[in-house]
Design a protein around this motif. Structure first.
Motif, PDB file in Angstrom:
ATOM      1  N   MET A   1       0.848  -1.191   0.000  1.00  0.00           N
ATOM      2  CA  MET A   1       0.000   0.000   0.000  1.00  0.00           C
ATOM      3  C   MET A   1       0.884   1.242   0.000  1.00  0.00           C
ATOM      4  O   MET A   1       1.815   1.347   0.794  1.00  0.00           O
ATOM      5  CB  MET A   1      -0.914   0.001   1.239  1.00  0.00           C
ATOM      6  CG  MET A   1      -1.820   1.220   1.329  1.00  0.00           C
ATOM      7  SD  MET A   1      -2.815   1.253   2.859  1.00  0.00           S
ATOM      8  CE  MET A   1      -3.919  -0.141   2.567  1.00  0.00           C
ATOM      9  N   SER A   2       0.607   2.175  -0.890  1.00  0.00           N
ATOM     10  CA  SER A   2       1.395   3.391  -0.969  1.00  0.00           C
ATOM     11  C   SER A   2       1.159   4.243   0.270  1.00  0.00           C
ATOM     12  O   SER A   2       0.171   4.101   0.983  1.00  0.00           O
ATOM     13  CB  SER A   2       1.032   4.183  -2.222  1.00  0.00           C
ATOM     14  OG  SER A   2      -0.249   4.757  -2.086  1.00  0.00           O
ATOM     15  N   GLY A   3       2.133   5.170   0.529  1.00  0.00           N
ATOM     16  CA  GLY A   3       1.997   6.042   1.680  1.00  0.00           C
ATOM     17  C   GLY A   3       0.744   6.891   1.616  1.00  0.00           C
ATOM     18  O   GLY A   3       0.089   7.120   2.635  1.00  0.00           O
ATOM     19  N   ARG A   4       0.395   7.353   0.406  1.00  0.00           N
ATOM     20  CA  ARG A   4      -0.793   8.196   0.275  1.00  0.00           C
ATOM     21  C   ARG A   4      -2.066   7.402   0.562  1.00  0.00           C
ATOM     22  O   ARG A   4      -2.968   7.888   1.258  1.00  0.00           O
ATOM     23  CB  ARG A   4      -0.856   8.817  -1.117  1.00  0.00           C
ATOM     24  CG  ARG A   4      -2.037   9.774  -1.287  1.00  0.00           C
ATOM     25  CD  ARG A   4      -1.985  10.549  -2.581  1.00  0.00           C
ATOM     26  NE  ARG A   4      -3.148  11.415  -2.700  1.00  0.00           N
ATOM     27  CZ  ARG A   4      -3.264  12.604  -2.129  1.00  0.00           C
ATOM     28  NH1 ARG A   4      -2.262  13.086  -1.413  1.00  0.00           N
ATOM     29  NH2 ARG A   4      -4.365  13.324  -2.277  1.00  0.00           N
ATOM     30  N   LEU A   5      -2.138   6.186   0.049  1.00  0.00           N
ATOM     31  CA  LEU A   5      -3.318   5.356   0.301  1.00  0.00           C
ATOM     32  C   LEU A   5      -3.424   5.006   1.784  1.00  0.00           C
ATOM     33  O   LEU A   5      -4.520   4.997   2.354  1.00  0.00           O
ATOM     34  CB  LEU A   5      -3.257   4.082  -0.544  1.00  0.00           C
ATOM     35  CG  LEU A   5      -3.611   4.220  -2.025  1.00  0.00           C
ATOM     36  CD1 LEU A   5      -3.404   2.898  -2.740  1.00  0.00           C
ATOM     37  CD2 LEU A   5      -5.047   4.698  -2.188  1.00  0.00           C
ATOM     38  N   GLU A   6      -2.296   4.718   2.386  1.00  0.00           N
ATOM     39  CA  GLU A   6      -2.301   4.388   3.809  1.00  0.00           C
ATOM     40  C   GLU A   6      -2.761   5.580   4.645  1.00  0.00           C
ATOM     41  O   GLU A   6      -3.565   5.435   5.572  1.00  0.00           O
ATOM     42  CB  GLU A   6      -0.907   3.956   4.244  1.00  0.00           C
ATOM     43  CG  GLU A   6      -0.834   3.495   5.688  1.00  0.00           C
ATOM     44  CD  GLU A   6       0.540   2.969   6.051  1.00  0.00           C
ATOM     45  OE1 GLU A   6       0.715   2.546   7.211  1.00  0.00           O
ATOM     46  OE2 GLU A   6       1.433   2.982   5.185  1.00  0.00           O
TER      47      GLU A   6
END
Length: 202
Positions: free
Chosen positions: A1-6
């Protein structure tokens, strides 16, 4: 999971908690930021305002609901067991999100964009249900009859949810299980069959 999605998921989880605890109108963006452990300004990098954030929470909840709903309908089990599982899922899902669900009914702001998204999700659910019903009873229902059956079945479950809200009771698992079986039995067998069963017991 990308940092933005997280980070987005972290904000949505915090918003869900704050809206459920305080209500939509009393909740402030700073409350949500504090719950999420981020600066208030960070929220606006993801969501333009409180209403947009609230709608994103609703969309996430509906997606989670539909994912399980479709999984149940695709299971290789008797149709009546699918019905019981669907009602059980419906009742437990709302019961476990009681504060947010009740707040949404009483306060939740809706606009045309969200209404369209909700309508699309409801149409997807109805299509899945009518497909499963016609597969289980291929000679019993045309498309219209299957759709009307979906409406009746879904509103039977909603009636159980209404009772939960009206009485302000978070029913225990065993009560919800009993009600799920009752709805499925009533839907499949009808009132006359249930009356006969009760007369035999008496």
């Amino acid at each position: 999971m990308s940092g933005r999605l997280e980070r987005s998921g972290q904000i949505l989880a915090a918003a869900y908690n704050v809206f459920g605890d305080k209500g939509y109108y009393a909740a402030k963006m700073v409350d949500i930021a504090n719950e999420a452990g981020v600066a208030k300004g960070t929220l606006y990098l993801y969501f333009a305002n409180k209403e947009e954030l609230f709608h994103a929470v609703i969309e996430k909840i509906l997606h989670d609901y539909l994912e399980t709903y479709e999984y149940i309908l695709d299971e290789s089990i008797p149709f009546v067991d699918k019905l019981t599982s669907l009602v059980r899922h419906h009742l437990f899902f709302i019961r476990d999100r009681y504060d947010f669900a009740r707040m949404n009914v009483e306060e939740g702001p809706f606009n045309e964009k969200l209404r369209r998204k909700m309508a699309a999700i409801m149409e997807r659910a109805s299509n899945q249900f009518t497909r499963a019903l016609q597969e289980a009873y291929p000679d019993a229902f045309d498309e219209e009859g299957a759709y009307l059956s979906y409406l009746c079945f879904s509103h039977m479950g909603d009636g159980m949810i209404g009772d939960m809200f009206w009485t302000k009771r978070r029913f225990p698992d065993e009560v919800l299980e009993e009600r799920a079986q009752f709805v499925a039995n009533l839907f499949v067998n009808g009132l006359s069959h249930m009356r006969t069963d009760r007369e035999q017991v008496l």
